[in-house]
Design a protein around this motif. Structure first.
Motif, short mmCIF file in Angstrom:
data_model
loop_
_atom_site.label_atom_id
_atom_site.label_comp_id
_atom_site.label_asym_id
_atom_site.label_seq_id
_atom_site.Cartn_x
_atom_site.Cartn_y
_atom_site.Cartn_z
N GLY A 72 29.52 32.44 50.01
CA GLY A 72 28.83 31.71 48.95
C GLY A 72 28.53 32.51 47.71
O GLY A 72 27.88 32.01 46.80
N ASP A 73 29.00 33.75 47.65
CA ASP A 73 28.79 34.57 46.46
C ASP A 73 30.03 34.48 45.56
O ASP A 73 30.84 35.41 45.49
CB ASP A 73 28.52 36.03 46.85
CG ASP A 73 28.20 36.92 45.64
OD1 ASP A 73 28.16 36.39 44.50
OD2 ASP A 73 28.00 38.14 45.84
N ALA A 74 30.16 33.34 44.88
CA ALA A 74 31.37 33.12 44.07
C ALA A 74 31.44 34.07 42.89
O ALA A 74 32.52 34.53 42.53
CB ALA A 74 31.41 31.67 43.60
N ASN A 75 30.31 34.35 42.27
CA ASN A 75 30.32 35.27 41.12
C ASN A 75 30.79 36.66 41.52
O ASN A 75 31.64 37.26 40.85
CB ASN A 75 28.92 35.35 40.50
CG ASN A 75 28.60 34.15 39.63
OD1 ASN A 75 29.36 33.78 38.75
ND2 ASN A 75 27.46 33.52 39.89
N GLY A 76 30.26 37.18 42.62
CA GLY A 76 30.70 38.48 43.09
C GLY A 76 32.16 38.45 43.50
O GLY A 76 32.90 39.41 43.28
N SER A 77 32.58 37.34 44.06
CA SER A 77 33.97 37.19 44.50
C SER A 77 34.93 37.26 43.32
O SER A 77 36.00 37.87 43.42
CB SER A 77 34.13 35.85 45.23
OG SER A 77 35.47 35.64 45.61
N VAL A 78 34.57 36.63 42.21
CA VAL A 78 35.45 36.64 41.03
C VAL A 78 35.77 38.07 40.61
O VAL A 78 36.93 38.42 40.37
CB VAL A 78 34.80 35.86 39.86
CG1 VAL A 78 35.52 36.17 38.54
CG2 VAL A 78 34.83 34.37 40.13
N ASN A 79 34.76 38.89 40.51
CA ASN A 79 34.96 40.27 40.04
C ASN A 79 35.88 41.06 40.98
O ASN A 79 36.78 41.78 40.54
CB ASN A 79 33.61 40.98 39.90
CG ASN A 79 32.74 40.34 38.83
OD1 ASN A 79 33.24 39.82 37.85
ND2 ASN A 79 31.43 40.39 39.03
N ILE A 80 35.65 40.91 42.28
CA ILE A 80 36.45 41.65 43.25
C ILE A 80 37.88 41.12 43.30
O ILE A 80 38.85 41.90 43.35
CB ILE A 80 35.81 41.58 44.65
CG1 ILE A 80 34.41 42.23 44.64
CG2 ILE A 80 36.71 42.25 45.68
CD1 ILE A 80 34.41 43.69 44.30
N LEU A 81 38.04 39.81 43.28
CA LEU A 81 39.38 39.24 43.37
C LEU A 81 40.22 39.54 42.13
O LEU A 81 41.44 39.69 42.22
CB LEU A 81 39.29 37.72 43.60
CG LEU A 81 38.81 37.31 44.99
CD1 LEU A 81 38.54 35.81 45.06
CD2 LEU A 81 39.81 37.71 46.07
N ARG A 82 39.58 39.66 40.99
CA ARG A 82 40.33 40.05 39.79
C ARG A 82 40.85 41.47 39.94
O ARG A 82 41.98 41.78 39.53
CB ARG A 82 39.45 39.89 38.55
CG ARG A 82 39.18 38.44 38.20
CD ARG A 82 38.29 38.27 37.00
NE ARG A 82 38.94 38.73 35.78
CZ ARG A 82 38.41 38.58 34.57
NH1 ARG A 82 37.25 37.97 34.42
NH2 ARG A 82 39.05 39.02 33.51
N ARG A 83 40.07 42.34 40.53
CA ARG A 83 40.54 43.70 40.80
C ARG A 83 41.67 43.68 41.83
O ARG A 83 42.66 44.41 41.72
CB ARG A 83 39.40 44.56 41.32
CG ARG A 83 38.37 44.95 40.26
CD ARG A 83 37.16 45.63 40.91
NE ARG A 83 37.56 46.82 41.69
CZ ARG A 83 36.74 47.45 42.53
NH1 ARG A 83 35.49 47.00 42.70
NH2 ARG A 83 37.16 48.50 43.21
N ALA A 84 41.53 42.82 42.82
CA ALA A 84 42.56 42.72 43.85
C ALA A 84 43.88 42.24 43.28
O ALA A 84 44.96 42.70 43.70
CB ALA A 84 42.09 41.77 44.96
N MET A 85 43.84 41.33 42.32
CA MET A 85 45.06 40.84 41.70
C MET A 85 45.81 41.95 40.98
O MET A 85 47.04 42.00 41.00
CB MET A 85 44.75 39.70 40.73
CG MET A 85 44.51 38.36 41.38
SD MET A 85 44.23 37.04 40.17
CE MET A 85 45.79 37.04 39.29
N VAL A 86 45.06 42.84 40.35
CA VAL A 86 45.69 43.98 39.66
C VAL A 86 46.34 44.91 40.69
O VAL A 86 47.45 45.41 40.49
CB VAL A 86 44.65 44.74 38.82
CG1 VAL A 86 45.27 46.02 38.23
CG2 VAL A 86 44.12 43.84 37.71
#
Length: 218
Positions: A72-86
């Motif tokens: 349920g931590d969508a905001n935290g997820s966005v930041n981590i997943l953007r790093r993962a995409m790189v």
């Protein structure tokens, strides 16, 4: 060990990780096993600990971002997943999850752009078609959402989730008879009736938010 049940795997890889916290294979496998048994908070703790030593490990970033989303931590997820995409640009499961995180934080246009990038490479990606359809429904485009969800339902790996999402979008357009028939393929009569009543509420614009759209019975 990878052929064993998730609890056995979690126990084994937990011991390996405890013995050697710098072993990234053990860390990745341990986090994955923890997620498989539903221990998301512990998975996040282990992933964060391991990432302190290997901050660009794509598998750990992916696990952590998806775990935060599940929790349920969508905001935290966005930041981590953007790093993962790189770190892992070819892993299309990451932008699929990122799109959901964007939708959950109200960034629907960014979500849709992310889903479309995946579809450019995998036009028949069932989960992505379904997610884009829901996102379009959120921004008042149910006709386009219906097209995508019908395509998702037609895929060989379509599940009740895709069928219920299509039923929802049909109901938002007032197509209750078809929605009822579609829902009946997976749900008992009482759940079908409850969903149809729930879907009727979707005709009220203020009810159209991500949480409401995800709130129907599956």
């Amino acid at each position: 060990i990878r052929s064993q049940d998730p609890i056995t795997q979690a126990t084994f890889w937990g011991m390996e990780f405890e013995r050697s916290p710098g072993d990234m294979e053990a860390a990745v496998e341990f986090v994955g096993a923890l997620r498989a048994i539903g221990s998301e908070q512990r998975a996040q703790e282990v992933a964060s600990q391991a990432l302190a030593m290997a901050p660009n490990n794509a598998e750990l970033l992916s696990h952590l971002g998806k775990s935060l989303l599940t929790s349920g931590d969508a905001n935290g997820s966005v930041n981590i997943l953007r790093r993962a995409m790189v770190a892992a640009p070819d892993d299309l499961s990451i932008p699929v999850a990122l799109g959901v995180a964007y939708d959950q934080t109200g960034r629907h246009r960014e979500a849709q752009a992310t889903y479309r990038k995946v579809l450019a490479q995998q036009p028949d990606n069932t989960a992505n078609l379904s997610n884009l359809g829901l996102s379009l429904a959120l921004t008042g485009e149910p006709e386009q959402a219906e097209i995508l969800l019908r395509k998702a339902v037609a895929q060989s790996n379509a599940t009740a989730r895709e069928r219920q999402n299509l039923a929802l979008v049909l109901s938002v357009q007032g197509k209750f008879d078809e929605a009822r028939k579609l829902s009946a393929a997976d749900l008992p009569d009482d759940k079908v009736d409850a969903n149809i009543e729930y879907f009727r509420a979707m005709l009220t614009p203020k009810s159209r938010n991500y949480t409401a759209l995800r709130g129907s019975s599956e």
